[in-house]
Design a protein around this motif. Structure first.
Motif, mmCIF file in Angstrom:
data_model
loop_
_atom_site.group_PDB
_atom_site.id
_atom_site.type_symbol
_atom_site.label_atom_id
_atom_site.label_comp_id
_atom_site.label_asym_id
_atom_site.label_seq_id
_atom_site.Cartn_x
_atom_site.Cartn_y
_atom_site.Cartn_z
ATOM 1 N N ALA A 157 0.828 -1.202 0.000
ATOM 2 C CA ALA A 157 0.000 0.000 0.000
ATOM 3 C C ALA A 157 0.866 1.257 0.000
ATOM 4 O O ALA A 157 0.586 2.225 -0.715
ATOM 5 N N PHE A 158 1.932 1.230 0.800
ATOM 6 C CA PHE A 158 2.842 2.377 0.823
ATOM 7 C C PHE A 158 3.477 2.587 -0.548
ATOM 8 O O PHE A 158 3.535 3.712 -1.060
ATOM 9 N N ASP A 214 1.144 4.074 -3.020
ATOM 10 C CA ASP A 214 0.913 5.491 -2.757
ATOM 11 C C ASP A 214 2.076 6.346 -3.235
ATOM 12 O O ASP A 214 1.883 7.460 -3.711
ATOM 13 N N VAL A 215 3.288 5.846 -3.097
ATOM 14 C CA VAL A 215 4.472 6.681 -3.272
ATOM 15 C C VAL A 215 5.145 6.530 -4.639
ATOM 16 O O VAL A 215 5.464 7.526 -5.299
ATOM 17 N N TYR A 275 4.311 8.504 -7.926
ATOM 18 C CA TYR A 275 4.718 9.905 -7.881
ATOM 19 C C TYR A 275 6.230 10.039 -8.052
ATOM 20 O O TYR A 275 6.720 10.983 -8.679
ATOM 21 N N GLN A 302 2.274 2.170 -11.495
ATOM 22 C CA GLN A 302 1.122 1.473 -10.923
ATOM 23 C C GLN A 302 0.983 0.059 -11.505
ATOM 24 O O GLN A 302 0.672 -0.889 -10.794
ATOM 25 N N THR A 334 -7.471 2.499 -0.066
ATOM 26 C CA THR A 334 -6.947 3.778 0.412
ATOM 27 C C THR A 334 -5.786 4.291 -0.432
ATOM 28 O O THR A 334 -5.113 5.223 -0.056
ATOM 29 N N ILE A 335 -5.539 3.659 -1.581
ATOM 30 C CA ILE A 335 -4.422 4.050 -2.414
ATOM 31 C C ILE A 335 -4.702 5.415 -3.029
ATOM 32 O O ILE A 335 -5.692 5.618 -3.716
ATOM 33 N N LEU A 336 -3.831 6.369 -2.806
ATOM 34 C CA LEU A 336 -4.046 7.720 -3.305
ATOM 35 C C LEU A 336 -4.227 7.745 -4.815
ATOM 36 O O LEU A 336 -5.088 8.434 -5.342
ATOM 37 N N GLY A 337 -3.387 6.987 -5.504
ATOM 38 C CA GLY A 337 -3.422 7.022 -6.954
ATOM 39 C C GLY A 337 -4.697 6.469 -7.556
ATOM 40 O O GLY A 337 -4.992 6.728 -8.721
ATOM 41 N N SER A 338 -5.498 5.729 -6.801
ATOM 42 C CA SER A 338 -6.709 5.129 -7.353
ATOM 43 C C SER A 338 -7.746 6.173 -7.713
ATOM 44 O O SER A 338 -8.561 5.970 -8.605
ATOM 45 N N PHE A 380 -6.939 9.688 -8.062
ATOM 46 C CA PHE A 380 -6.176 10.918 -8.162
ATOM 47 C C PHE A 380 -6.142 11.375 -9.610
ATOM 48 O O PHE A 380 -5.818 10.613 -10.507
#
Length: 241
Positions: A93-94, A97-98, A101, A212, A229-233, A235
């Motif tokens: 998950a981390f 998220d990271v 980017y 991704q 909770t993945i930001l990229g999902s 974004f």
């Protein structure tokens, strides 16, 4: 004794909220005095992994309380967390998220030297896989981790570059396991190539999506669900400059 407890905790035998054996039991099992037991327990307390509760013993803390970037903790994670899907899922998950980017930033800032480092790592993966005997193809984990570390460094940001070293053991944990379990290493190699080309051709949005896809392949190989909770999902990518 600290190694025994670390293995038991990271492998999931003792889960967050559960108590590890009492001092007296550990002293008897390992044939050491209680001061030595306390010293070993102190290592786990300092790492944020357990807490001492007066009159009750030592309880495993929640994952988010662990000092996950402490070198000792990352060492334990690399050695002992492989059987634990909860820890694998947290690391995945981390990374989801990271790293997209990071890849997007690398596509904007990578120098010629950075691109060479990424390409050399990719070539190492390809050559090692194609040299495999008896059809037992798999990506070489050392070249694979070098590929991802090179992308962190290609951001030209000192914090990301340093984090690539700190995070290396936890990233390696997923890479090693996913490469062992991957059913289609050629497809994984192709996802890495697409990511490399997106960075080389200065396409930040494509690099974001390619990163991704690489991590999606890791999730599939490990049989993990990344979560919601993945930001990229959800974004909206910034426009490519």
């Amino acid at each position: 004794m600290s190694e025994y407890l670390a293995e038991a905790i990271f492998s999931g035998k003792y889960r967050p909220g559960s108590f590890v054996p009492k001092e007296v039991d550990l002293a008897e099992e390992f044939q050491i005095n209680r001061s030595a037991v306390r010293s070993d327990l102190r290592q786990l307390v300092d790492a944020g992994i357990i807490e001492r509760i007066s009159g009750h013993g030592s309880k495993v803390r929640a994952f988010e309380e662990w000092n996950i970037l402490d070198p000792q903790v990352t060492h334990w994670m690399t050695c002992y967390a492989a059987p634990n899907p909860e820890i694998q899922r947290e690391i995945l998950a981390f990374r989801l998220d990271v790293e997209p980017y990071v890849a997007m930033t690398a596509a904007r800032r990578a120098t010629a030297r950075d691109l060479v480092a990424i390409e050399e790592a990719f070539d190492g993966m390809a050559q090692d896989m194609n040299a495999a005997e008896n059809g037992m193809k798999r990506l070489h984990s050392d070249y694979d981790i070098a590929f991802h570390v090179a992308i962190f460094k290609a951001t030209r940001n000192i914090v990301w570059s340093q984090l690539s070293h700190i995070l290396r053991p936890s990233i390696y944990l997923l890479i090693e396991m996913s490469n062992e379990n991957a059913t289609d290493p050629e497809a994984s190699l192709e996802r890495h190539r697409i990511l490399m080309e997106a960075i080389r051709t200065r396409q930040p949005q494509k690099a974001f999506l390619a990163a991704q896809a690489v991590l999606g392949g890791t999730a599939d190989a490990l049989g993990l669900e990344p979560g919601e909770t993945i930001l990229g999902s959800h974004f909206a990518l910034p426009p490519s400059s």
